[in-house]
Design an enzyme around this catalytic site. Sequence first.
Site, PDB file in Angstrom:
ATOM      1  N   ASP A  79     -11.086   6.249 -14.618  1.00  0.00           N
ATOM      2  CA  ASP A  79      -9.776   5.632 -14.653  1.00  0.00           C
ATOM      3  C   ASP A  79      -9.326   5.679 -16.114  1.00  0.00           C
ATOM      4  OD1 ASP A  79      -7.603   3.972 -14.008  1.00  0.00           O
ATOM      5  OD2 ASP A  79      -8.719   2.252 -14.727  1.00  0.00           O
TER       6      ASP A  79
ATOM      7  N   LYS B 265      16.220   7.848 -26.994  1.00  0.00           N
ATOM      8  CA  LYS B 265      14.878   8.227 -27.457  1.00  0.00           C
ATOM      9  C   LYS B 265      14.220   9.037 -26.352  1.00  0.00           C
ATOM     10  CE  LYS B 265      12.157   4.354 -25.819  1.00  0.00           C
ATOM     11  NZ  LYS B 265      12.138   2.919 -25.866  1.00  0.00           N
TER      12      LYS B 265
ATOM     13  N   ARG C 190       0.999   9.950 -30.033  1.00  0.00           N
ATOM     14  CA  ARG C 190       2.076  10.294 -29.107  1.00  0.00           C
ATOM     15  C   ARG C 190       3.414  10.048 -29.789  1.00  0.00           C
ATOM     16  NH1 ARG C 190       0.600   6.444 -24.219  1.00  0.00           N
ATOM     17  NH2 ARG C 190       2.702   6.888 -23.522  1.00  0.00           N
TER      18      ARG C 190
ATOM     19  N   ASP D 222      -0.948   6.315 -14.039  1.00  0.00           N
ATOM     20  CA  ASP D 222       0.128   6.387 -15.020  1.00  0.00           C
ATOM     21  C   ASP D 222       1.002   7.617 -14.854  1.00  0.00           C
ATOM     22  OD1 ASP D 222       0.002   4.116 -16.348  1.00  0.00           O
ATOM     23  OD2 ASP D 222      -1.234   4.844 -18.004  1.00  0.00           O
TER      24      ASP D 222
ATOM     25  N   LYS E 179      -7.471   8.523  -5.336  1.00  0.00           N
ATOM     26  CA  LYS E 179      -8.613   8.524  -6.245  1.00  0.00           C
ATOM     27  C   LYS E 179      -9.893   8.707  -5.448  1.00  0.00           C
ATOM     28  CE  LYS E 179      -6.921   5.796 -10.106  1.00  0.00           C
ATOM     29  NZ  LYS E 179      -7.182   4.689 -11.018  1.00  0.00           N
TER      30      LYS E 179
ATOM     31  N   ASN F 110      -7.627  -1.010  -8.276  1.00  0.00           N
ATOM     32  CA  ASN F 110      -7.213   0.300  -7.806  1.00  0.00           C
ATOM     33  C   ASN F 110      -8.320   1.330  -7.898  1.00  0.00           C
ATOM     34  OD1 ASN F 110      -7.044   0.033 -10.608  1.00  0.00           O
ATOM     35  ND2 ASN F 110      -5.734   1.821 -10.747  1.00  0.00           N
ATOM     36  N   ASP F 111      -9.385   0.994  -8.589  1.00  0.00           N
ATOM     37  CA  ASP F 111     -10.488   1.943  -8.714  1.00  0.00           C
ATOM     38  C   ASP F 111     -11.577   1.697  -7.689  1.00  0.00           C
ATOM     39  OD1 ASP F 111      -9.241   2.960 -11.029  1.00  0.00           O
ATOM     40  OD2 ASP F 111     -10.023   1.260 -12.150  1.00  0.00           O
TER      41      ASP F 111
END
Lengths: 347, 1218
Positions: free
Chosen positions: B425, B629, B663, B746, B852, B875-876
Site C-alpha cells: 500500500d 496551478k 513533486r 491514490d 488490491k 482498505n488493505d
Amino acid sequence: MSSTAASLTVGGGGSSESSGVKKTSKRPKYSKFTQQELPACKPILTPTWVILTFLVVGVVFIPLGVICLHASKRVVEIVDRYDIDCVPASSRNDKVAYIKGVEDKICNRTILIKRNMTHPVYVYYQLGNFYQNHRRYVKSRNDAQLRSPSDERDVKTCAPEDNVGGEPIVPCGLVAWSLFNDTYRFSRNSQQLPVNKKGISWKSDREKKFGQNVFPKNFQTGDIGGGTLDPKKPLSEQEDLIVWMRTAALPTFRKLYGKIETDLHEGETITVLLQNNYNTYSFNGEKKLVLSTTSLLGGKNDFLGIAYLTVGSICLFLAVTFSVLYLVKPRQLGDPSYLSWNRSAGG
Amino acid sequence: MARGRIRSKLKLSLIYTFGCLRPSADEGQEPHPIQGPGFSRTVYCNQPHMHKKKPLRYRSNYVSTTRYNLITFFPKSLYEQFHRAANFYFLVAAILSVFPLSPFNKWSMIAPLVFVVGLSMLKEALEDWSRFMQDVKINARKAYVHKSDGEFRRRKWKKISVGDIVKVEKDGFFPADLLLLSSSYEDGICYVETMNLDGETNLKVKRSLEATLPLDDDESFKNFTGTIRCEDPNPSLYTFVGNLEYERQIFPLDPSQILLRDSKLRNTPYVYGVVVFTGHDTKVMQNSTKSPSKRSRIEKTMDYIIYTLLVLLILISCISSSGFAWETKFHMPKWWYLRPDEPENLTNPSNPVYAGVVHLITALLLYGYLIPISLYVSIEVVKVLQATFINKDLQMYDSESGVPAHARTSNLNEELGQVDTILSDKTGTLTCNQMDFLKCSIAGTSYGVRSSEVEVAAAQQMAVDLDDNGEVSSRTSTPRARTQEIEVESSHGAANNPRIPIKGFGFEDIRLMDGNWLREPHKNDILLFFRILAICHTAIPELNEETGKYTYEAESPDEASFLTAASEFGFVFFKRTQSSVYVHERLSSSGQTIEREYKVLNLLDFTSKRKRMSVVVRDEEGQILLLCKGADSIIFERLAKNGKTYLGPTTKHLNEYGEAGLRTLALSYRTLDEDEYSAWNAEFHKAKTSIGSDRDELLERISDMIEIDLILVGATAVEDKLQKGVPQCIDKLAQAGLKLWVLTGDKMETAINIGYSCSLLRQGMKQICITVMNSEGGSQDSKGAVKDNILNQLTKAVQMVKLEKDPHAAFALIIDGKTLTYALEDDMKYQFLALAVDCASVICCRVSPKQKALVTRLVKEGTGKTTLAIGDGANDVGMIQEADIGVGISGVEGMQAVMASDFSIAQFRFLERLLVVHGHWCYKRIAQMICYFFYKNIAFGLTLFYFEAFTGFSGQSVYNDYYLLLFNVVLTSLPVIALGVFEQDVSSEICLQFPALYQQGKKNLFFDWYRILGWMGNGVYSSLVIFFLNIGIIYEQAFRSSGQTADMDAVGTTMFTCIVWAVNVQIALTMSHFTWIQHVLIWGSIGLWYLFVALYGMMPPSLSGNIYRILAEILAPAPIYWVATFLVTVTTVLPYFAHISFQRFLNPLDHHIIQEIKYYKRDVEDRRMWTRERTKAREKTKIGFTARVDAKIRHLRSKLNKKQSNMSAQDTMSPRSV
C-alpha cells in the site's frame, strides 16, 4: 554509546520517568537470548579439519580393527552340526517321526580339538530357523508368575499353554513349554569332562526374575513340548530355563549350555554323548554343538574387525583424496571469488 | 452518450406514469433497466417498517466477521484440522490403535493427537473470539435514528434497518451506506474521510441533491417519504446507480450522494441520510473477503513428503503383511513351538488372508514412526519460539510509537524467507502522507536550500565511494575536500538557523523568510506566487486553539503544504465562505497584517485528465484574476507569449527538483477584463447547470477556453515525506531480489510521484501507462471496445519490452483502477501479468480494496511465487488476507489491517529485518529441521522393518516399548527444536549486509526435492548401517568374555544406543552455530539416554521386565557394546560428513564463504574486499535507491570532472568562479 550513558544517568525527572515507564511497558526487554546474540562457537569445516578428522578416524579405526580381528582370531571355536547325523540312516526319510518316537535317541559325536583351548571352554547349543522372536512366541509368557508363587494364576497371556484342566502351569506359555532338551555329556580319553551349568544365566535373572520359592507346576503334563523341569528345584536354580527364557533376537541363535572348566589341548579328541530329543526337524532347523573360548570381545566374530578396518581404510582414502584435491585445486578459505555473484559474473 | 440519452428518456416516462399512481403501488410497473437484473433494490425512505416483510426484507445491519459460530465451530474447525494430511493420518492411526491388534498402547497414539489438534483448535477459537468481541463492539455502537414525528433516538447499529433516517454528527462513523439528504451546510455538502475504505486521508466532498436540501432539521422528517431504486449490493466503491423518487419527481443519484459505512464525517456538524445498504450488503463489507487460513509453502511441500512417506509406509506394510501371510500359511504349521494346532485368530495358518489383512494394520501402526506426530508438535513449538524472537526483536521495536513487531500467527515464519513479490500500500505504509514544502522557483530564481532525501543519500554514497577509491583517483584534492565540494550544493546555509520543524514545511531560505522577500528583485512576482498558494485551492482552515495557528483540511496533502508554506511566508488563509476566501497578508517586514477578501467567482476543479486547477477571483480592487496551478507540461503549453519570461530558468529548476525526487507544480496567473469574464461565465454557468453525461466534457471544454494565455510565475517543489527509512528499505529489498508492486487508492499523479521519491521510478526509466481514455463503460458494445483498446495497449507494451535490446533498460508499468477492472478479467489477466512481471516496477493506482486483493491473487496464482502484502488501512485487509503473507503496519490508523495480518510491524522499514533476517533464519531453520526430522524417523523406522523380516514378519519390535515412546518425545526432540530455534548460518548483520543471501530462500535451496530426497537417502543408509552392522557385530557368538549370548533386549538396546548417538551426532554436524543451549541439548540427549537405561534398569523387574539391569550388568561391562556404538555412529555419519566437506570445498555456497571470511576475520584485515563484496552482493536491480543514486552520481561526476578540468586549466590562480 553516549545515548545509553545519558539514559542511565537521567532518571530524576518525573515526566521523563513516567514516559519512560510507559514506553518500556511494551518495549521488549533486552537479553542476549531474546536478541539471538548468545555467544556461540561457529566451527567451520576447514580442509585441515576435514583431513585431520578423516586421518584420525582412519588411524584410530585401523588399529582397533586389527585388535578386534586379533581377538577374534585368538578365540577357538568348534562347531559341530549334528541334527542330521544323529538320526539313524534308516529314519532319515522321516526325521520328524523319528524324533517323535519314544526310543532312546542317543548319539555319539567326536570332536577334534584343533587348537589349544584354555578354560573356561563354553558349551553352546545353536538352533537355526527357530523363530524365538516371533511375536506370538515372545508374548507367550508371564514374568510375574515366574517371580512369585502368589501370581501363579496370572496366566492369561500364556494361551494355549496356560493351564491343564483349570490348574495353572508354572512356568506357563510357549517359551517355557518349548524348552530345549538335548543334553550333552563330554568325555576325554574316556574320562568324564564335567560341564559346569552354574552361572550360565545372568545374575539378576536368577536373583530377581525367577523366584527362589517358585516351583514348576503342571509343567509338561498336558501337551508335551520341549524339556521338562525338576519340580523340586525352584525356578531360580533352573538355569537352562532362565537362559532359554531370554528370547533370541534372530532365528539363528546360540545359547549357553555350560562351561568346561579345564583346558583342552590341541589334538585331543572329545567324545560327546548326546541325547537328541529336541524337534527341529519339523521346520528344518539346524542343531549345532559349539565349543568356544572367549576373548574380551566375546566369541569368534571377524565382522567387527573387518568393519573397523574397512571404515578405517575408507577414511584414510578420503583423507588422501581430500589432500590431493586440496593440493591440486586449492581453494583459499573465504576467497570471495567463490561467492555466487562473482562466479556468475565470471562465467 | 448513449447512456445519457436513455436516462433522460426514462425520466420523462417515469414522471408521466407516476403522476397518476401512488408511489408504493409500483409492483405492476413495466420493467425498466433500473429495475432490471442487478438493479432490483427498492428502499422506502423513512418507512423502515416496509422492509420488515419478505420481498423487501434486506439483510440486517448486524455484521459478523467471525469464521465460526458456536454450532459450526466444532465441525468446521475439526474439518480444518483433519484437512491436513498428517492430522488425518494420525486420526486413522488413533482409531486403529483402539483395536487390540495395535503393537502399542492406544493412549500413546490418541493423547498426542488430542493435544496437537486441541491446541490448534484452541488457538483458532481464541482468535475467532477476539474477532467476535470486535464485532460485538461495532454492532453495539449507537447512532441517532429517526423514530417518528421528527424525533431522533439513539439506537444500536445492528438494529438499524434499510429505510431508516440517520443523523450522523461530526467525527462519527456512518453506520451503513447512506444516501445523503442534507447537511448542516446550506448547500448540502459534507466532508468525508474514507481512510478505512481506500486509505486516503484527504477529505472528500459529498453533495446532497438540491431537492432534499430543505430536510435540514429533525422536525422536517416528520412526514418525509421517498423511494430509492438502485443497484443491488456490490463491492464497487466508486460507483452507484439509482434514482430517488421524491415529491413525485425522479432524481438521478450518483456516488457523490452516497456515504459509505466505515467512513467518517469530518468538518461538518451533522448530516441526515437514509439507509440504503445495511450490514453485509454495504460496499465495505462486500469488499471484505473471508480470512483464509494460511499455510506456508514449506508446509505444503511437507504434505508431499508425508505422502511419499505414506506410500513408503504402505509399501513396507504390504510387504510385511504379505510376508506374514506367506509365513503363516507355509511355515507356521511346521513351527510346533507356536502351537499352530491351537492358533490364535491372528496367526491361523488356515486363514492366511485374514492374518495378512489384520497384520497390515499392525504393521501400519508399527512403522508409523516414519511419520511421527511429534514432528507437528515440534514444529508448533519451534514456530512459537521463533515468533517470540520476532516479537522480542528490539531492532523491530519502534521507540516513537512504542510498538514492537508482532507475529500474529506463527504458521508463516519460514514463508518470510521465500517472498518473491511485495505488494505494498502507499499511504501510511510507504509515506507518512505528509508533504513538505521544500523548494520553489519564483521568477526564475530557485529558493530553498534544504536537500531532499535523494540528494542527501546521493551525497553520502558519493562520499563513501570517494573514500574507497581515494588513493587511486585523487589527483588534485584530498577525498575529504572533494566530498565537501559535493555536499556544498546541498548543505550550504542550512546549519546556523535551527527552526522548530513545522509539519508540511521543510523550506529553508532566509531570502524569503520573515518578510525578506520584499528586498528580492522580483518582489511583485513573489507576492503573486504567495497569493496563488494562499488562494488557489479547495481547502478549509481549522484554528488550532492552542497554538493560534491554522491547520488545513485539504483534498490533497500538497495543498495543505502549500497553505502552510503560504502562511509561513506571511499569507495566512484563515476563512472560507461559500463565495470568498479570506487571507491575512503581511506585506511589510514589520509583521503587521492586512485582512483581504478574495471573492471566488469560479472554481475549476482538478481532475486527473486536466492535471491543473484554477480559481477565478475578484480581489478588493475589483480586478479579476485567474490563478492556475498544475503540472508543468500542461501549464507550459498554455502560456501567453509574454508569459514566458521565466520559462527557461523555471524549466531548469523543475528538472533539478524532479531529479531530487520532489513533486512539482507550476504556478501561473492571468488577469481578465470584465467583459471577457462575463461572456465566459455565462457559458460556464450554462454548462454547469446542464444535465447529462456530457456535462463534464462540456465543462472541461469551457474551462479550457479561459485557461489560456497564462503568465508563468514559478514552480513549487514538495517532498512527499516518506516514512523513515523507506527508500533504504526498498533498496535493500530490491537488492535481495524482491519485486515491489505499489497498489494505491491514490490518483495516478500522486502514485507516480511517490514512485519517484521511493525510487521505484526514475528518470530514464521507460514508463508504460495503461489507461482507458473513454470513461463510458455502460453498454456491452463500448465495453468490448474498451477491452480491445486495453488488450492492444498490453500487447504493444509486451512487444516493446520484448524488443528491448539494452539489458539495463528498465520498464515501469502504471495502470489505473478502471483499466484494472478489465485487465483483471479472465481473458486478459495473464497478458497483464506477463507484462507486469517483465517490468521492474509496477504501480497500480485508484484501485479498490477488492482489486488490491484480486491483483494479489493474480500475482500469487499466476506466478506461483510467494507474495507478501503490506498495508496499514482497512482498505488493505483484502490483499493482506489474500497474499501468502499479510503484514500490517500498526501505525496511527485503525487496527483492521493489523487484525487481518499475519505479522504486524510499526514501520515499513522493519520489513527488511523481518524478511532478510528473520525470514532467512526461519526458512533455513524450518527447512533443515524438517529434513532432519524425516531423516531421523526414516533411520529409526526402517530398522523396525528390517527386524520384521527376521521375525517372520510377526510384528515384533526389537526395541522395548519405552524406547519407542521416548525416541521422539525425549531423546531426539530437544536437539531438533534447538536446531529450529537457534540455528544461524550467518549473523543478523551479515544477513543485512548481504541481501543476496536471501536468494537462497527464494530459490528454495534448502527444501528442494534434491535435498529432501538426499536426506531421505541418508536416512535409509543410516537405517541399513545401524541395523546390519549391529546384527553383524552381535551375531550369534558370545558378546562378552563371560560367554553369554545376546538376547533380543541386548541387541535392541545396543542398536538403540547407536541410533541415539548417530542421530544426535548427525544434528551436531548439521548445525553451524553452537551456543551452550545446543551443546546441553545435544550431548544432554545422549546422556539422557544412558541415564534413562540406567534408571529404568534399576527399577524392580516387575516394571522394567527384561531391561532390568541391562546396562549395568549386561551391556556396560561388555567392551563390544561400546566398540559397536563407536563404529556404527562413525559409519552412519561418515557419508554426510564427507558430503558436506567435499561440497564445501568444491562447490561452496555463499554462506559458507561468508562464514569462512568471518571465521578468519578477513573482513577486518581486508576492509576493502569486504566492502567490495557487500556492494556486489546486491542483486542487479533496476529499481531502488541505489539505482537512483548511481544515476545521480554519474551526473555529479560529470559535473565534477568539468570543474576539475576547468580548475586545472585556470592554473589554480583565481578562486573558483565557475
